[in-house]
Scaffold this motif. Structure first.
Motif, short mmCIF file in Angstrom:
data_model
loop_
_atom_site.label_atom_id
_atom_site.label_comp_id
_atom_site.label_asym_id
_atom_site.label_seq_id
_atom_site.Cartn_x
_atom_site.Cartn_y
_atom_site.Cartn_z
N GLU A 86 0.83 -1.21 0.00
CA GLU A 86 0.00 0.00 0.00
C GLU A 86 0.87 1.26 0.00
OE1 GLU A 86 -3.95 -1.62 2.39
OE2 GLU A 86 -2.20 -0.94 3.52
N ALA A 87 1.96 1.22 0.74
CA ALA A 87 2.87 2.36 0.77
C ALA A 87 3.49 2.58 -0.61
CB ALA A 87 3.94 2.15 1.83
N MET A 98 3.15 5.92 -2.85
CA MET A 98 4.31 6.62 -3.40
C MET A 98 4.13 6.81 -4.91
SD MET A 98 7.33 5.75 -5.33
CE MET A 98 7.31 4.00 -5.12
N PHE A 99 3.66 5.77 -5.59
CA PHE A 99 3.45 5.85 -7.04
C PHE A 99 2.41 6.92 -7.37
CE2 PHE A 99 1.48 4.87 -11.05
CZ PHE A 99 2.56 4.59 -11.86
N LEU A 100 1.31 6.92 -6.65
CA LEU A 100 0.25 7.90 -6.91
C LEU A 100 0.73 9.32 -6.63
CD1 LEU A 100 -2.81 5.96 -5.47
CD2 LEU A 100 -2.27 6.39 -7.89
N GLY A 118 8.37 10.69 -16.11
CA GLY A 118 7.56 9.73 -16.85
C GLY A 118 8.26 8.40 -17.01
N SER A 119 9.56 8.45 -17.28
CA SER A 119 10.34 7.21 -17.40
C SER A 119 10.40 6.47 -16.08
CB SER A 119 11.76 7.52 -17.87
OG SER A 119 11.75 8.03 -19.17
N LEU A 120 10.60 7.22 -14.99
CA LEU A 120 10.62 6.60 -13.68
C LEU A 120 9.28 5.95 -13.38
CD1 LEU A 120 11.95 6.03 -10.93
CD2 LEU A 120 11.13 8.29 -10.19
N LEU A 121 8.19 6.66 -13.64
CA LEU A 121 6.87 6.10 -13.40
C LEU A 121 6.64 4.84 -14.22
CD1 LEU A 121 4.76 9.36 -13.19
CD2 LEU A 121 5.05 7.66 -11.38
N ALA A 164 13.21 -4.40 -5.16
CA ALA A 164 14.31 -4.61 -4.21
C ALA A 164 14.75 -3.27 -3.61
CB ALA A 164 15.48 -5.30 -4.91
N GLN A 165 14.84 -2.24 -4.42
CA GLN A 165 15.21 -0.92 -3.91
C GLN A 165 14.14 -0.37 -2.96
OE1 GLN A 165 15.79 1.11 -7.63
NE2 GLN A 165 18.01 0.81 -7.56
N TRP A 166 12.88 -0.65 -3.27
CA TRP A 166 11.79 -0.20 -2.40
C TRP A 166 11.91 -0.88 -1.04
CZ3 TRP A 166 8.57 3.48 -1.52
CH2 TRP A 166 7.47 3.27 -0.68
#
Length: 74
Positions: free
Chosen positions: A5-6, A10-12, A28-31, A49-51
């Motif tokens: 959920e977190a 973060m994405f939103l 945009g590329s990151l998203l 993995a980074q998250w």
């Protein structure tokens, strides 16, 4: 809030920033790489993995700050 959920929150948040800032290509590329597949995991597995590393670091820094407040109140 779960880790998943977190991640979604973060994405939103980043998606809204992308819209508010004129949809820059870099964000945009990151998203695109952070967007999720049907299983809920990011398109780029390295991002998950980074998250998880970021979540661990945040939890550790929160725990450390809490410990310092207990040891040195006021």
């Amino acid at each position: 809030m779960t880790i998943e959920e977190a991640y979604r929150a973060m994405f939103l948040f980043l998606e809204k920033e992308w819209e508010l800032t004129g949809k820059p290509d870099e964000l945009g590329s990151l998203l695109g790489s952070l967007s999720t597949l049907e299983d809920g995991l990011p398109v780029d597995p390295a991002n998950w993995a980074q998250w998880l590393e970021a979540v661990k670091a945040a939890r550790e820094s929160t725990a450390e700050a809490t410990a310092l407040r207990i040891l040195r109140p006021g």
